[in-house]
Write an enzyme that holds these catalytic residues in place. Sequence first.
Site, short mmCIF file in Angstrom:
data_model
loop_
_atom_site.label_atom_id
_atom_site.label_comp_id
_atom_site.label_asym_id
_atom_site.label_seq_id
_atom_site.Cartn_x
_atom_site.Cartn_y
_atom_site.Cartn_z
N ASP A 37 34.10 31.15 31.59
CA ASP A 37 34.63 32.39 32.17
C ASP A 37 34.25 33.52 31.20
O ASP A 37 33.77 33.24 30.08
CB ASP A 37 36.16 32.26 32.29
CG ASP A 37 36.84 33.46 32.93
OD1 ASP A 37 36.15 34.25 33.61
OD2 ASP A 37 38.07 33.61 32.75
N ARG B 44 47.97 40.24 42.76
CA ARG B 44 47.10 40.07 41.58
C ARG B 44 47.53 41.11 40.55
O ARG B 44 47.62 42.29 40.86
CB ARG B 44 45.63 40.31 41.93
CG ARG B 44 44.80 40.55 40.67
CD ARG B 44 43.32 40.62 40.89
NE ARG B 44 42.79 39.28 41.14
CZ ARG B 44 41.52 38.96 40.97
NH1 ARG B 44 40.64 39.86 40.55
NH2 ARG B 44 41.11 37.73 41.22
N CYS C 69 34.02 31.21 37.69
CA CYS C 69 34.78 31.89 38.74
C CYS C 69 34.13 33.20 39.17
O CYS C 69 34.35 33.66 40.29
CB CYS C 69 36.21 32.13 38.28
SG CYS C 69 36.34 33.19 36.82
N GLN D 278 41.81 30.12 42.72
CA GLN D 278 40.48 29.81 42.19
C GLN D 278 40.33 28.30 41.99
O GLN D 278 39.27 27.71 42.23
CB GLN D 278 40.27 30.54 40.86
CG GLN D 278 38.93 30.29 40.22
CD GLN D 278 37.78 30.98 40.93
OE1 GLN D 278 37.85 32.16 41.19
NE2 GLN D 278 36.72 30.24 41.23
N ARG E 21 36.20 30.23 47.88
CA ARG E 21 37.44 31.01 47.69
C ARG E 21 38.05 31.33 49.05
O ARG E 21 39.25 31.25 49.25
CB ARG E 21 37.15 32.33 46.95
CG ARG E 21 36.63 32.21 45.54
CD ARG E 21 37.60 31.53 44.61
NE ARG E 21 38.94 32.10 44.67
CZ ARG E 21 39.30 33.30 44.15
NH1 ARG E 21 38.42 34.03 43.51
NH2 ARG E 21 40.54 33.74 44.25
N HIS F 269 45.39 31.24 37.70
CA HIS F 269 44.55 31.67 38.83
C HIS F 269 44.47 30.50 39.82
O HIS F 269 43.41 29.88 39.99
CB HIS F 269 43.16 32.06 38.31
CG HIS F 269 42.35 32.89 39.26
ND1 HIS F 269 42.84 33.35 40.48
CD2 HIS F 269 41.07 33.37 39.17
CE1 HIS F 269 41.90 34.05 41.08
NE2 HIS F 269 40.83 34.07 40.32
N1 NVA Z 1 39.72 35.49 33.16
C1 NVA Z 1 39.20 36.45 34.10
C2 NVA Z 1 39.09 35.85 35.46
C3 NVA Z 1 38.50 36.77 36.50
C4 NVA Z 1 38.43 36.17 37.87
C5 NVA Z 1 40.10 37.68 34.11
O1 NVA Z 1 41.32 37.51 34.12
O2 NVA Z 1 39.58 38.80 34.07
N1 CP Z 2 36.88 34.89 40.74
C1 CP Z 2 37.60 35.96 41.09
O1 CP Z 2 38.84 35.95 41.14
O2 CP Z 2 36.85 37.04 41.42
P1 CP Z 2 37.37 38.52 41.70
O3 CP Z 2 37.92 39.05 40.41
O4 CP Z 2 36.17 39.26 42.19
O5 CP Z 2 38.46 38.45 42.74
#
Ligand code: NVA
Ligand code: CP
Length: 330
Positions: free
Chosen positions: A230, A107, A271, A137, A316, A134
């Site tokens: 989101d 990540r 998400c 997700q 998830r 993602h």
């Molecule tokens: N768009 C958000 C998704 C988090 C799961 C981010 O990248 O922070």
């Molecule tokens: N939805 C999601 O990816 O959550 P986290 O950022 O908590 O992993």
Amino acid sequence: MVDLKGRDFLTLKDFTSEEIGYLLELAAELKKKKKMGVPVDTLRGKNVALIFEKTSTRTRCSFEIAAHDLGMGTTYLDPKSSQIGKKESIEDTAKVLGSMFEGIEYRGYGQEIVEALAEHAEVPVWNGLTNEYHPTQMLADMLTIQECFGKVKGIKLVYMGDARYNMGNSYMIACAKMGMDFVACAPKKYFPSPELVAECEEYAKLSGATITLTENVMEGTKGADVICTDVWVSMGEPDEVWEERIRELSPYKVTKEVMENGSDDAIFLHCLPAFHDLKTQIGEEMGRRFGLTEMEVTDEVFRSSRSRVFQEAENRMHTIKAVMAATLGA
Ligand code: NVA
Ligand code: CP
């Protein structure tokens, strides 16, 4: 017969609708077994590395629990305490980790980083979120839609908000692959890139999906089965953009009126984490600075019976388990 052994999982672009369907079926089966207490620890003795250059609750816990359920060990590398990127290149990291672990989750920031890891590691690499995509997700969301409607094909899914970042991009790809009607509902500047739209139009020709980009909330959400959103500012973006995002994206907040404009059994997905009240540090700060009580979704919708966000969050784990099981050949 679908065989995903040895494959990386970097973006759903790389997978056919049949392969995605297979992962969803496998996830549903693994979920059922978990609920029944039937162990599936067929990957005993293997180990996976979990690299997180950005923070996480769901994704980290899902990978850890899923790996443990499958019989595997995990090593968590947090955003600060490894050499990655600062003292050691992605290529060298990939070679080191690839020689010790059977799989690597990443990540972080640019998609090119997870792609470089995959290129140089001889084990499956899984994308746990990049700026662009993602994909794990998406499997959780598709499984949730499947559970709620008994199908994904033909479902109308509307994404509201910043549709040019990881979630908006990924929904468009997933819907295009799976024969769904995708709508990005946002100001024009937040539409996904024309290049990605063109690519998804090609997938749509094969699957029967449709892709619509609109600035009009009531037209976009009319008759929608799934309405999702989101956060307006994603991880890694500078704090300075909050003011502009709040101004430009507030008309795209998911409210009761928006949900009522959808189909009679429309569901809400997010998400998570979500700014549906002021009970977070950032939520409290933005509330104070801009006179808000919530951001991308109202607390009312978030807590309503239409909201399936916690089912989605649980999924998830089951879907990530399916990805690891399939690519490691459990
Ligand atoms: N768009 C958000 C998704 C988090 C799961 C981010 O990248 O922070
Ligand atoms: N939805 C999601 O990816 O959550 P986290 O950022 O908590 O992993």
